[in-house]
Motif scaffolding. Sequence first.
Motif, PDB file in Angstrom:
ATOM      1  N   THR A 205     -13.056  14.935  -5.781  1.00 37.19           N
ATOM      2  CA  THR A 205     -14.849  15.009  -6.018  1.00 37.19           C
ATOM      3  C   THR A 205     -15.373  15.688  -6.744  1.00 37.19           C
ATOM      4  OG1 THR A 205     -15.230  16.453  -4.224  1.00 37.19           O
ATOM      5  CG2 THR A 205     -14.154  14.591  -3.186  1.00 37.19           C
TER       6      THR A 205
ATOM      7  N   LEU B  32      -7.319  12.731  -3.680  1.00 38.65           N
ATOM      8  CA  LEU B  32      -8.859  12.396  -4.420  1.00 38.65           C
ATOM      9  C   LEU B  32      -9.784  14.163  -4.769  1.00 38.65           C
ATOM     10  CD1 LEU B  32     -11.075  10.746  -5.167  1.00 38.65           C
ATOM     11  CD2 LEU B  32     -11.690  10.724  -3.315  1.00 38.65           C
TER      12      LEU B  32
ATOM     13  N   LEU C 207      -7.475   0.419  -3.381  1.00 39.50           N
ATOM     14  CA  LEU C 207      -7.860   1.449  -2.815  1.00 39.50           C
ATOM     15  C   LEU C 207      -9.024   2.074  -3.937  1.00 39.50           C
ATOM     16  CD1 LEU C 207      -5.765   4.623  -2.401  1.00 39.50           C
ATOM     17  CD2 LEU C 207      -4.805   4.514  -4.245  1.00 39.50           C
ATOM     18  N   ARG C 208      -9.018   1.653  -4.520  1.00 42.57           N
ATOM     19  CA  ARG C 208     -10.315   2.680  -5.481  1.00 42.57           C
ATOM     20  C   ARG C 208     -11.363   2.193  -4.444  1.00 42.57           C
ATOM     21  NH1 ARG C 208     -11.443  -0.320 -11.114  1.00 42.57           N
ATOM     22  NH2 ARG C 208      -9.762   0.280 -12.223  1.00 42.57           N
ATOM     23  N   GLU C 209     -12.027   1.412  -3.902  1.00 41.71           N
ATOM     24  CA  GLU C 209     -13.119   1.375  -2.612  1.00 41.71           C
ATOM     25  C   GLU C 209     -12.934   2.536  -2.229  1.00 41.71           C
ATOM     26  OE1 GLU C 209     -16.131   0.224  -0.883  1.00 41.71           O
ATOM     27  OE2 GLU C 209     -15.401  -0.648  -2.898  1.00 41.71           O
TER      28      GLU C 209
ATOM     29  N   VAL D 292     -11.531  -2.070   3.519  1.00 36.99           N
ATOM     30  CA  VAL D 292     -11.782  -2.248   2.088  1.00 36.99           C
ATOM     31  C   VAL D 292     -11.876  -3.633   1.681  1.00 36.99           C
ATOM     32  CG1 VAL D 292     -11.257   0.078   1.409  1.00 36.99           C
ATOM     33  CG2 VAL D 292      -9.484  -1.484   1.674  1.00 36.99           C
TER      34      VAL D 292
ATOM     35  N   GLY E 249     -11.367  -4.610  -2.942  1.00 42.24           N
ATOM     36  CA  GLY E 249     -11.783  -3.511  -3.151  1.00 42.24           C
ATOM     37  C   GLY E 249     -10.388  -2.405  -3.137  1.00 42.24           C
TER      38      GLY E 249
ATOM     39  N   TYR F  94       0.450  -1.391  -0.210  1.00 43.23           N
ATOM     40  CA  TYR F  94      -0.084  -0.271   0.003  1.00 43.23           C
ATOM     41  C   TYR F  94       0.740   1.620  -0.177  1.00 43.23           C
ATOM     42  CZ  TYR F  94      -3.595  -3.349   1.227  1.00 43.23           C
ATOM     43  OH  TYR F  94      -4.671  -4.067   1.475  1.00 43.23           O
TER      44      TYR F  94
ATOM     45  N   GLU G  11     -10.786   4.700  -2.166  1.00 43.47           N
ATOM     46  CA  GLU G  11     -11.621   6.566  -2.523  1.00 43.47           C
ATOM     47  C   GLU G  11     -13.014   6.737  -2.623  1.00 43.47           C
ATOM     48  OE1 GLU G  11      -9.021   7.036  -6.534  1.00 43.47           O
ATOM     49  OE2 GLU G  11      -7.264   7.778  -4.578  1.00 43.47           O
ATOM     50  N   ALA G  12     -13.609   5.360  -3.253  1.00 47.23           N
ATOM     51  CA  ALA G  12     -15.307   5.798  -3.035  1.00 47.23           C
ATOM     52  C   ALA G  12     -15.892   6.527  -1.869  1.00 47.23           C
ATOM     53  CB  ALA G  12     -15.870   4.677  -3.874  1.00 47.23           C
ATOM     54  N   GLN G  13     -15.691   5.342  -1.107  1.00 43.62           N
ATOM     55  CA  GLN G  13     -15.900   5.059   0.508  1.00 43.62           C
ATOM     56  C   GLN G  13     -15.672   7.029   0.911  1.00 43.62           C
ATOM     57  OE1 GLN G  13     -15.424   2.969   3.200  1.00 43.62           O
ATOM     58  NE2 GLN G  13     -15.726   1.077   1.785  1.00 43.62           N
TER      59      GLN G  13
END
Length: 294
Positions: free
Chosen positions: A70, A68, A108-110, A103, A106, A61, A112-114
């Motif tokens: 938004t 990010l 890093l993508r998951e 996560v 999922g 990681y 960032e979505a959260q």
Amino acid sequence: MRKSSFLLPVIVLAIAAALSSIFIVDEREKALVLRFGQIIQVREEPGLGFKVPVLDEVVRYEDRILSLETPTIEVTPADDRRLEVDAFVLYRITDVVQFRQAVSFGGLREAEAQLANILDGQIRAVLGSEGVTSNTILSPERGRLMEDIRVQADARAAALGLDVVEVRLRQTNLPAQNFDATLQRMIAERDREATDERARGREAASRVTALADRTFDEIIAEATRDARIIEGEADAERNRIFAEAYTRDAEFFEFYRSLEAYEQALQGQNSTMVMSPDSEFFNYLKSDQGANAQ
């Protein structure tokens, strides 16, 4: 010969197994060693690590600060003037175990979505709170609002093993369909504020004018009083001098007063006076011969 040919593959396999049991953690990352999906080792410091070949898996990681953006969201401040806002957030993974548990596969993508959902809620909550108007969002207080969003988002992102480092509101625009109405409302508000300011200015000017007039009247009254006192004192001094002169030489005093009377009576270049020759007014204009002859 057979023995050497048998040992060579064994040696190669042993070397391959030894190499596959070693992994390197870069200074820009953290790593977890998983065995059948379970965390058995956490590596947060750079250097060499060891694992069981085939059975163990190394998941890496990022340890650097990540960014990010938004999506644009629409918020309604306290003055009901809707705004379109998008944000830019900096964050980092501080707890890799918590992050993995939150996560799962999922990654890093998951995460960032959260995190985007968390920021969406906190931006709406802070910018739509009581006392926060569109003018506040566009003023220097914008920095305080961004810090409030960061603090609240960071408290919720801790459940993901994340630390929200900074939140920045990038663009704050009016929706196209509301631009004209908002512009007219802003013009009306500025006109109202200008009218109020002018009214307060006129009121202040009236107070200043009234104070100046009162001060002027007081100064004139004091000056008039002082002038009358001085005139009275001068008249008294004049009368005293006249009285003193009269007591010293009554004849000279009468002569002087007669000259003053002549001066007052015969002013101008074309003065004409018709009087009887024996008038007392001419007492001091007669010669001794004329007086004797009379």
